[in-house]
Design a protein around this motif. Structure first.
Motif, PDB file in Angstrom:
ATOM      1  N   ASP A 142       0.830  -1.203   0.000  1.00 11.81           N
ATOM      2  CA  ASP A 142       0.000   0.000   0.000  1.00 11.81           C
ATOM      3  C   ASP A 142       0.866   1.256   0.000  1.00 11.81           C
ATOM      4  O   ASP A 142       1.793   1.382   0.794  1.00 11.81           O
ATOM      5  CB  ASP A 142      -0.886  -0.048   1.252  1.00 11.81           C
ATOM      6  CG  ASP A 142      -1.856   1.108   1.332  1.00 11.81           C
ATOM      7  OD1 ASP A 142      -1.391   2.253   1.505  1.00 11.81           O
ATOM      8  OD2 ASP A 142      -3.060   0.869   1.246  1.00 11.81           O
ATOM      9  N   GLU A 143       0.558   2.197  -0.904  1.00 14.11           N
ATOM     10  CA  GLU A 143       1.366   3.424  -1.021  1.00 14.11           C
ATOM     11  C   GLU A 143       1.336   4.245   0.265  1.00 14.11           C
ATOM     12  O   GLU A 143       2.335   4.850   0.650  1.00 14.11           O
ATOM     13  CB  GLU A 143       0.863   4.277  -2.198  1.00 14.11           C
ATOM     14  CG  GLU A 143       1.258   3.740  -3.554  1.00 14.11           C
ATOM     15  CD  GLU A 143       2.663   4.155  -3.966  1.00 14.11           C
ATOM     16  OE1 GLU A 143       2.955   5.356  -3.987  1.00 14.11           O
ATOM     17  OE2 GLU A 143       3.458   3.259  -4.265  1.00 14.11           O
ATOM     18  N   GLY A 176      10.067   9.513 -11.113  1.00 15.61           N
ATOM     19  CA  GLY A 176       8.619   9.407 -11.175  1.00 15.61           C
ATOM     20  C   GLY A 176       8.068   8.131 -10.558  1.00 15.61           C
ATOM     21  O   GLY A 176       6.855   7.916 -10.585  1.00 15.61           O
ATOM     22  N   SER A 177       8.928   7.298  -9.989  1.00 13.56           N
ATOM     23  CA  SER A 177       8.446   6.074  -9.333  1.00 13.56           C
ATOM     24  C   SER A 177       7.636   6.434  -8.101  1.00 13.56           C
ATOM     25  O   SER A 177       7.877   7.457  -7.457  1.00 13.56           O
ATOM     26  CB  SER A 177       9.621   5.180  -8.927  1.00 13.56           C
ATOM     27  OG  SER A 177      10.309   4.707 -10.057  1.00 13.56           O
ATOM     28  N   LEU A 184      11.186   0.191  -1.669  1.00 17.75           N
ATOM     29  CA  LEU A 184      11.757  -1.135  -1.900  1.00 17.75           C
ATOM     30  C   LEU A 184      13.171  -1.031  -2.466  1.00 17.75           C
ATOM     31  O   LEU A 184      14.083  -1.754  -2.035  1.00 17.75           O
ATOM     32  CB  LEU A 184      10.864  -1.934  -2.845  1.00 17.75           C
ATOM     33  CG  LEU A 184       9.510  -2.356  -2.272  1.00 17.75           C
ATOM     34  CD1 LEU A 184       8.598  -2.866  -3.378  1.00 17.75           C
ATOM     35  CD2 LEU A 184       9.671  -3.413  -1.188  1.00 17.75           C
ATOM     36  N   ALA A 185      13.375  -0.124  -3.400  1.00 23.01           N
ATOM     37  CA  ALA A 185      14.707   0.047  -3.978  1.00 23.01           C
ATOM     38  C   ALA A 185      15.693   0.569  -2.940  1.00 23.01           C
ATOM     39  O   ALA A 185      16.851   0.144  -2.886  1.00 23.01           O
ATOM     40  CB  ALA A 185      14.640   0.991  -5.168  1.00 23.01           C
ATOM     41  N   PHE A 186      15.244   1.477  -2.093  1.00 24.63           N
ATOM     42  CA  PHE A 186      16.106   2.006  -1.029  1.00 24.63           C
ATOM     43  C   PHE A 186      16.529   0.890  -0.081  1.00 24.63           C
ATOM     44  O   PHE A 186      17.652   0.898   0.447  1.00 24.63           O
ATOM     45  CB  PHE A 186      15.362   3.105  -0.268  1.00 24.63           C
ATOM     46  CG  PHE A 186      16.179   3.762   0.808  1.00 24.63           C
ATOM     47  CD1 PHE A 186      17.241   4.590   0.486  1.00 24.63           C
ATOM     48  CD2 PHE A 186      15.879   3.556   2.141  1.00 24.63           C
ATOM     49  CE1 PHE A 186      18.005   5.200   1.482  1.00 24.63           C
ATOM     50  CE2 PHE A 186      16.622   4.153   3.142  1.00 24.63           C
ATOM     51  CZ  PHE A 186      17.695   4.989   2.817  1.00 24.63           C
ATOM     52  N   PRO A 191      12.089  -3.734  -7.150  1.00 26.32           N
ATOM     53  CA  PRO A 191      10.621  -3.624  -7.054  1.00 26.32           C
ATOM     54  C   PRO A 191       9.880  -4.497  -8.051  1.00 26.32           C
ATOM     55  O   PRO A 191       8.698  -4.749  -7.892  1.00 26.32           O
ATOM     56  CB  PRO A 191      10.364  -2.135  -7.340  1.00 26.32           C
ATOM     57  CG  PRO A 191      11.648  -1.453  -7.007  1.00 26.32           C
ATOM     58  CD  PRO A 191      12.732  -2.430  -7.391  1.00 26.32           C
ATOM     59  N   HIS A 192      10.593  -4.974  -9.076  1.00 27.69           N
ATOM     60  CA  HIS A 192       9.965  -5.810 -10.111  1.00 27.69           C
ATOM     61  C   HIS A 192      10.473  -7.258 -10.046  1.00 27.69           C
ATOM     62  O   HIS A 192      10.400  -7.979 -11.023  1.00 27.69           O
ATOM     63  CB  HIS A 192      10.213  -5.200 -11.480  1.00 27.69           C
ATOM     64  CG  HIS A 192       9.776  -3.771 -11.589  1.00 27.69           C
ATOM     65  ND1 HIS A 192       8.446  -3.383 -11.530  1.00 27.69           N
ATOM     66  CD2 HIS A 192      10.490  -2.616 -11.669  1.00 27.69           C
ATOM     67  CE1 HIS A 192       8.362  -2.058 -11.614  1.00 27.69           C
ATOM     68  NE2 HIS A 192       9.579  -1.579 -11.688  1.00 27.69           N
TER      69      HIS A 192
END
Length: 198
Positions: A142-143, A176-177, A184-186, A191-192
């Motif tokens: 969830d964002e 723009g992500s 997740l990247a941090f 993320p994919h």
């Protein structure tokens, strides 16, 4: 976007972890995950033990019975029941704290309540994501929860990565992500990620 904080953030992260664990298909617990060399069951056991440690830091009781970073395939009987018991205890411990508590005991040391709850939420939510993507679930983080966790990530992850090596190096994300992909990247995750990437 509403910035979900404190105990509400932790409860929402716990709900996500419960829902993901309940939706693991039969035979899915042995699936590889974004956590190198850990199966979905090991990730769940790690998350359970971590949450147990967050609760025990407050109550002084119920310390994890084993090392969260050596998560054996120990949840063989009622994984969902064992997880739910721990999450209820942790949420209950946090709910009893004063909303303006300046120092909450955590496995990471004393932290202000919003940061302590966000750290526990980060652990629960991100490991739920690990299990979800490993077992083919369409269950994105969830964002709003990711946005609330971002405070803890920025405050704590650099030190934990440098001192204890518990997070992989941060990844770059396209401009723009959304907050979820950025978080997740941090934390060093792709993320994919898919099982084919393991």
């Amino acid at each position: 976007m509403t910035n979900v904080q404190g105990v509400e953030l932790l409860v929402r992260a716990h709900t996500y972890l419960r829902e993901v664990a309940a939706a693991v298909p039969e035979g899915g617990w042995g699936a590889p995950t974004p956590c190198s060399e850990w199966t979905a069951r090991q990730v769940l056991n790690h998350a359970r033990l971590d949450q147990q440690a967050y609760g025990a830091a407050i109550t002084g009781a119920g310390m994890p019975e084993s090392d969260p970073f050596q998560p054996v395939d120990g949840l063989t009987a009622d994984a969902q029941g064992a997880l739910d018991k721990v999450l209820r205890e942790v949420a209950g411990a946090y709910a009893q704290l004063s909303a303006d508590a300046a120092e909450v005991p955590t496995p990471l040391g004393p932290l202000p309540l919003p940061l302590a709850a966000a750290a526990a939420a980060m652990d629960a939510a991100v490991h739920a994501w690990d299990i979800a993507v490993a077992t083919g679930q369409d269950a994105p983080l969830d964002e709003e929860v990711a946005d609330g966790i971002w405070l803890a990530a920025q405050s704590l992850v650099g030190h934990l990565r440098d001192s204890f090596g518990v997070f992989a190096p941060a990844r770059e994300v396209p401009e723009g992500s959304g907050r979820t992909e950025t978080l997740l990247a941090f934390l060093g995750r792709d993320p994919h990620w898919t099982p084919a990437a393991s």
